[in-house]
Design a protein around this motif. Structure first.
Motif, PDB file in Angstrom:
ATOM      1  N   ALA A  49    -112.659-125.654  56.613  1.00 56.91           N
ATOM      2  CA  ALA A  49    -113.741-125.263  56.368  1.00 56.91           C
ATOM      3  C   ALA A  49    -113.767-123.927  55.728  1.00 56.91           C
ATOM      4  O   ALA A  49    -114.810-123.191  55.331  1.00 56.91           O
ATOM      5  CB  ALA A  49    -114.989-125.503  57.417  1.00 56.91           C
ATOM      6  N   LEU A  50    -112.775-123.161  56.084  1.00 58.29           N
ATOM      7  CA  LEU A  50    -112.546-121.553  55.681  1.00 58.29           C
ATOM      8  C   LEU A  50    -112.674-121.683  54.201  1.00 58.29           C
ATOM      9  O   LEU A  50    -111.910-122.210  53.445  1.00 58.29           O
ATOM     10  CB  LEU A  50    -111.529-121.119  56.178  1.00 58.29           C
ATOM     11  CG  LEU A  50    -111.300-119.471  55.835  1.00 58.29           C
ATOM     12  CD1 LEU A  50    -112.153-118.789  56.600  1.00 58.29           C
ATOM     13  CD2 LEU A  50    -109.916-119.093  56.291  1.00 58.29           C
ATOM     14  N   PRO A  51    -113.698-120.831  53.607  1.00 61.50           N
ATOM     15  CA  PRO A  51    -113.821-120.694  52.203  1.00 61.50           C
ATOM     16  C   PRO A  51    -112.761-120.118  51.533  1.00 61.50           C
ATOM     17  O   PRO A  51    -112.013-118.997  52.134  1.00 61.50           O
ATOM     18  CB  PRO A  51    -115.168-119.985  52.102  1.00 61.50           C
ATOM     19  CG  PRO A  51    -115.225-119.160  53.372  1.00 61.50           C
ATOM     20  CD  PRO A  51    -114.533-119.817  54.174  1.00 61.50           C
ATOM     21  N   PRO A  52    -112.387-120.268  50.389  1.00 66.11           N
ATOM     22  CA  PRO A  52    -111.182-119.551  49.510  1.00 66.11           C
ATOM     23  C   PRO A  52    -111.698-118.266  48.954  1.00 66.11           C
ATOM     24  O   PRO A  52    -112.834-117.989  49.120  1.00 66.11           O
ATOM     25  CB  PRO A  52    -110.895-120.535  48.148  1.00 66.11           C
ATOM     26  CG  PRO A  52    -112.382-121.168  48.014  1.00 66.11           C
ATOM     27  CD  PRO A  52    -112.812-121.382  49.496  1.00 66.11           C
ATOM     28  N   PRO A  53    -110.764-117.552  48.511  1.00 65.00           N
ATOM     29  CA  PRO A  53    -110.963-116.069  47.992  1.00 65.00           C
ATOM     30  C   PRO A  53    -112.064-116.072  47.116  1.00 65.00           C
ATOM     31  O   PRO A  53    -112.086-117.070  46.202  1.00 65.00           O
ATOM     32  CB  PRO A  53    -109.815-115.563  47.586  1.00 65.00           C
ATOM     33  CG  PRO A  53    -108.591-116.468  48.351  1.00 65.00           C
ATOM     34  CD  PRO A  53    -109.279-117.823  48.529  1.00 65.00           C
ATOM     35  N   PRO A  54    -112.891-115.402  46.804  1.00 60.78           N
ATOM     36  CA  PRO A  54    -113.063-114.027  47.612  1.00 60.78           C
ATOM     37  C   PRO A  54    -113.964-113.995  48.769  1.00 60.78           C
ATOM     38  O   PRO A  54    -113.929-113.132  49.470  1.00 60.78           O
ATOM     39  CB  PRO A  54    -113.880-113.083  46.479  1.00 60.78           C
ATOM     40  CG  PRO A  54    -114.605-114.048  45.672  1.00 60.78           C
ATOM     41  CD  PRO A  54    -113.898-115.232  45.600  1.00 60.78           C
ATOM     42  N   SER A  55    -114.243-115.202  49.157  1.00 61.90           N
ATOM     43  CA  SER A  55    -115.144-115.307  50.285  1.00 61.90           C
ATOM     44  C   SER A  55    -114.478-115.166  51.597  1.00 61.90           C
ATOM     45  O   SER A  55    -114.777-114.548  52.689  1.00 61.90           O
ATOM     46  CB  SER A  55    -116.100-116.478  50.347  1.00 61.90           C
ATOM     47  OG  SER A  55    -116.956-116.631  49.268  1.00 61.90           O
ATOM     48  N   GLY A  56    -113.349-115.594  51.520  1.00 61.35           N
ATOM     49  CA  GLY A  56    -112.253-115.932  52.804  1.00 61.35           C
ATOM     50  C   GLY A  56    -110.897-116.072  52.371  1.00 61.35           C
ATOM     51  O   GLY A  56    -110.541-115.730  51.048  1.00 61.35           O
TER      52      GLY A  56
END
Length: 107
Positions: A49-56
């Protein structure tokens, strides 16, 4: 530190709830009728569930164990035990062993 051996049917996740599965089972050592896992074999992670860049910096795609058994090996490789340490890529967060068999221990 001793711990229960991890087998291919164990529940392993990334820190964000993604399901991790071993890509290279170790059929030389069986527990509960299932192959164990050595630290040499990577895990694939699905459903992180970890968001992709640039959010995570995710989602987690693979996992690799860095610490396993010290005294017990199979095919020259340490085995994964409940207290093993593993990291996910690209996030760098830990792999978590949620459930495994509870009959065979190793150090």
């Amino acid at each position: 530190m001793p711990g229960f051996l991890v087998h291919v049917g164990a529940t392993v996740t990334c820190s964000h709830g993604g399901q991790a599965q071993p890509t290279v089972p170790n059929p030389r050592v069986m527990v509960m009728g299932q192959p164990t896992v050595t630290i040499a074999g990577p895990y694939t992670v699905a459903g992180c569930a970890l968001p992709p860049p640039p959010s995570g910096n995710g989602p987690c795609v693979t996992g690799q164990w860095t610490v396993g058994t010290v005294r017990v090996t199979s095919n020259g490789q340490p085995l994964v035990i409940l207290s093993s340490v593993g990291l996910c890529a690209p996030s760098g967060t830990p792999l978590i062993i949620a459930a495994t068999q509870t009959r065979v221990t190793a150090t």
